[in-house]
Design an enzyme around this catalytic site. Structure first.
Site, short mmCIF file in Angstrom:
data_model
loop_
_atom_site.label_atom_id
_atom_site.label_comp_id
_atom_site.label_asym_id
_atom_site.label_seq_id
_atom_site.Cartn_x
_atom_site.Cartn_y
_atom_site.Cartn_z
N GLY A 84 0.82 -1.21 0.00
CA GLY A 84 0.00 0.00 0.00
C GLY A 84 0.85 1.25 0.00
O GLY A 84 2.08 1.19 -0.10
N TYR A 85 0.22 2.40 0.13
CA TYR A 85 0.98 3.65 0.13
C TYR A 85 1.85 3.78 1.38
O TYR A 85 2.97 4.25 1.33
CB TYR A 85 0.06 4.86 0.02
CG TYR A 85 -0.50 5.06 -1.37
CD1 TYR A 85 0.27 4.80 -2.49
CD2 TYR A 85 -1.79 5.52 -1.56
CE1 TYR A 85 -0.22 4.99 -3.77
CE2 TYR A 85 -2.30 5.71 -2.83
CZ TYR A 85 -1.52 5.45 -3.94
OH TYR A 85 -2.01 5.64 -5.20
N CYS B 261 -2.99 9.95 10.81
CA CYS B 261 -2.55 11.24 10.28
C CYS B 261 -3.41 12.38 10.80
O CYS B 261 -2.89 13.41 11.22
CB CYS B 261 -2.53 11.22 8.76
SG CYS B 261 -4.00 10.51 8.03
N ASN C 256 0.89 13.70 5.09
CA ASN C 256 0.13 12.63 5.73
C ASN C 256 0.81 11.27 5.64
O ASN C 256 0.64 10.43 6.52
CB ASN C 256 -1.28 12.53 5.15
CG ASN C 256 -1.28 12.35 3.65
OD1 ASN C 256 -0.80 13.23 2.92
ND2 ASN C 256 -1.79 11.24 3.18
#
EC number: 1.2.1.103
Lengths: 349, 349, 349, 349
Positions: free
Chosen positions: D11-12, D150, D316
């Site tokens: 994922g990111y 975040c 973030n």
């Protein structure tokens, strides 16, 4: 046909007025002025209007306007409008002023927020604050209309149902507004330079934003007691669109349906208000009003701690400026409220 | 009033047809179908149309269409349109097909580019390729119109004045097209995921893009000899708009004014063509046509080495899809070519 | 530690040099000049560097530089560098010039493209064209390095394997480049105003773009015969990143694998070249090199008509400017080629 | 060298961990797992890491991890981490969990916000809430670190100096957060489809956003009495970056300099906090922290009505996720707090 002049036609608001008025069936555009571009084709500055409006900009000359226009739209900076409005009224013209110069009723407030003594306090009393959802009846036949600012429009439309329809809340509100780059006008500045402006999430004028004065005036009028509003604008990446997220602490608990009903009741019959709730897009987003005069209104509660957020989404150049001015014009003249304003929002946009 | 059905109304092209047709003075929208959303409000899928089009989607049923519509717009995927067009024509309806199924005149070409035998080669002969700037006369009274693809529209409009008006060039062209994200339709995919798609400058289908077939067909027809066109699309960040930069190697030297004249002559009288040259914005940019049916045409020469680039800027959903389909409809019915299409481009947008 | 001065440190290229050099383990930044901001903190202009580089800008004074620096990076406009380079060299300093003033070997070419007689034709011979993928050996120990422009870098890297490794093609190429807004530098202009620049797909300088001179020089050198290149830049919405799509008509047919092999062979061992082919992202996209010095190279053939497009994706401020300058510096000094340049690209970005 | 495993690397957040850890001088990445991509190259999913991290994804197998890793970063969805953390701890590994599963100290709160009984209430007591600006000392040697979300990070960092350093305010706050699209993760959804997501200004989860639980826990701890926080996130157009605008009604009047001093005092010595006030960019904007672990803190007062807004701007994916996790790791291991995190923010970005 009403003959219409647009004074200050080379900025974004002026261009937007021309975009709307060029397809208005009751209007003939007879004069468009620009100090900088006088003598040059309108399409030079507004390339979107090429092939649509084949006129040149003129120098502003009050005498000529008297001969050529019945209604004058002023898209001039604050404090510049002041110089023209009284004369235009004397000449018997209708004036729709998009600046802030005739929005505040109380000359003391004008002085406080704009730093100068208002030279025409009498006119302040006569002017109608052009938010049709609150002043529909007064607009009929109005000779001087002060069309509201974009952040004020969004903030007031978000909060009016709260203070105006018996939702019990602290009478101090924070309107956290997210605004697009076209709000800053057409003149390049360091902060509007694309590499600096794109991707920004940037507070601006978060200390004493002037539109708070309008919002407090209108909401206090509705509440029949003093309302305090703090507007905190943030520049985000879009070109068009503004969202006000107006936060309130409630004094009571409500079901969502009650809130919904109070909003619906408050705005009953108002053509450009759409209430957004549920579905794929459960809250207002300016994306879905782009190019139109709609104001989409919605809300979200955090009942756990009695916080209510009211949302209002507008296209800042349409409902926040030129479209609302035309809506005011339509009502004042007895035309259909949406004449010239029927093109649906673009989507995706 | 012409009764109009939109088949496949839940995608971007369908939504755009509804946006335009909802303010078309000669049209009544009687039926909008969607397999996925039948029974649900149109504004659920197209939130921009809330308050404008208060209808539900219907299931597609050919029988019902016969009763309800005079003209049918098909906004269906390629190879799906094939199933409906013949029956609709038999029922006596006018069909405006936005898919690729009836664009190519030569069934061999269809097979080559789309991989299947065309089941109705006779209809290919009867259908009119709906690029009004080239086929205006044939469109009058047409019963079957195949509305072109967006990249084909931009490429053909860019190059038609070259091959069609005696600019001496190699008859092989590279059309480097920059396209916006709405061209990919409404279905989320990995490549359309915002964090992946925004800021992309991404070649896609650069090997054998199908719109080349349309472009070669139309440009060869104009040139009266075989023309080769290679289309290389690139996804860029915008939501709407496409620019074709069609590059040619010239066989002769021209002054700019000569090129300009040849373009102007070629497109004389064509309402939606604007020729862009000089001024603050000397070349076409889709930014200034957004929301409208205009195609802005321009060019740049590098005379040093006899390279000519022709530019065509369109809104891919309007002139590249729904707007052009309505323009075709207007011409076929004898209405004003711009009926429903008069709203100026938005700007800034 | 090499003592480094950055002349012209307040623009984007200067800021990017500082961003990279501030984490370069072999470098001490001793002086950063800016005419406009002398005496003010660097972080005033480059807010990203707050907390990282606690220095003020200085006025440019050649004497001081001699005492303080071993290597000078010049991030000045074209024709301004001319005034400083000879003196800095005389003072025994190494000069890495990011302007165009010492890129062209032939003074006639400089005159033709930049409009003035070059005052130091001898230095043109001595300077090394700082594209390390072509001039690695010459860079070792080089005293004067002319770092290439971004559009030239992308165009040359895209086409070098074609002209340099036996792919048989017409020796005239069209490099259709898509560029981001940071290429235009830090000074706001009408065209860089956010509402005008965002969503643009806008040809600029499509007639005689100067980087063509560099591309022709370098590619002709490789081909050992005259090569013609036409560069057509287009402004798109991103802030960083450039993609060159360099189109060629082939004289022969190749399998994709052959093309791939020729590219791989040509760039064997070059640390910042990545060859992109297949997978989820089958062609280069500047999105995936942002913040890094990589150049991603790829291609697409349309074998039907023997068209080859070569793609090169770079971050215009890194491989297209400051990063490449540091890469040149590293090679010239015998450091690791990627010293200071190891931070991976950001993603998503 | 610490041997590190990243669980959930596709994922990111996982990709961002790899981006940072790949240049961390004290770390060797020994294992990266992905259920979906096991056996495939990391660069297939993270094209930015091509040429940097030449490993394949592995299947997750607890046994293997024990052999291969000293520290495990978990980038898994909430409620999935629960299954692995206890076993990894038993195996003697250090665990840094980026999910929400071990952030709340009170099991009742976990149940209330996440809907299930927490299976390991004992571990909740042992885990350290990984916001180093509040829990620096506890992090030293910590075996289980729960890295914050975040929106919680931005909200807490904005408000901590208010509740923690004697600024007299109502103890209920509204944190109006503006978030970028990468916060939504890597999986395409209707709302993340580029034409729908770009230009959005869209409230999401404005009713009971879960990060409020973390914010209330941490701020109440600081205030030593119950603090109420309502988080109202809004999706805006950027890819990276979040800004919390945390609004407070003050009970007292302060000069700006007093507020500034209280913030500076509160964060004295904290390496990644930058206080922003005055200059060209007088308030925090996530644009200037992109790619870095900085949190920029600022404020604006409207003294007229005693409203204070605290701003916190972060990337973030870095300070809001992977960077903070590495910062926690560094402190826990006694490394420099900024090891692997020294690359300055990109700008413009």
């Amino acid at each position: 046909m009403i003959r219409v002049a647009v004074i200050g036609g080379s900025g974004y608001t002026g261009g937007e007025l021309l975009r709307i008025l060029s397809i208005h069936s009751k209007v003939e555009i007879t004069l468009v002025t620009s100090r900088e571009y006088a003598g040059k084709p309108i399409s030079l500055v507004h390339p979107n209007l090429k092939g649509i409006l084949n006129m040149n900009f003129s120098q502003l000359s009050l005498d000529k306007i008297g001969d050529k226009a019945d209604t004058v739209f002023l898209a001039l900076p604050h404090k510049v409008s002041l110089n023209y409005v009284p004369k235009l009224l004397e000449m018997g013209l209708q004036v729709i002023d998009l600046s802030a110069d005739f929005r505040l009723k109380d000359p003391e407030e004008y002085k406080k927020w704009y730093g100068i003594e208002h030279p025409y306090p009498d006119l302040l009393k006569k002017s109608v604050y052009g938010l049709p959802e609150l002043h529909y009846e007064e607009l009929k036949g109005a000779k001087l209309i002060a069309s509201p600012g974009c952040n004020a429009t969004a903030t007031i439309l978000a909060l009016a149902p709260v203070v105006g329809n018996g939702i019990s809340a602290d009478l101090k509100f924070i309107s956290d507004v997210k605004v697009s780059s076209s709000e800053g006008g057409m003149k390049p500045r360091e902060g509007s330079h694309h590499p600096e402006r794109e991707n920004a999430i940037r507070p601006y004028e978060p200390e004493g934003h002037r539109h708070a004065a309008e919002a407090e005036q209108e909401l206090s009028l509705l509440a029949k007691k003093p309302v305090k509003v703090s507007i905190v604008p943030h520049a985000v990446s879009s070109i068009r669109g503004a969202l006000a997220s107006a936060h309130a602490w409630l004094n009571d608990n409500y079901d969502d349906i009650e809130i919904w009903k109070k909003i619906a009741e408050f705005y009953r019959g108002r053509k450009f208000i759409r209430i957004i709730r549920g579905g794929l897009h459960p809250y207002p987003d300016p994306k879905y009003v782009i190019g139109s005069n709609f104001a989409d209104i919605g809300f979200a509660q955090e009942r756990r701690i009695m916080r209510l957020t009211m949302f209002a989404a507008i296209d800042n150049l349409v409902k926040g400026a030129a479209g609302q001015a035309v809506q005011n014009f339509n009502i004042s003249r007895g035309f259909n409220e949406d004449e010239g304003l029927r093109a649906p929002p673009l989507r995706p946009a």
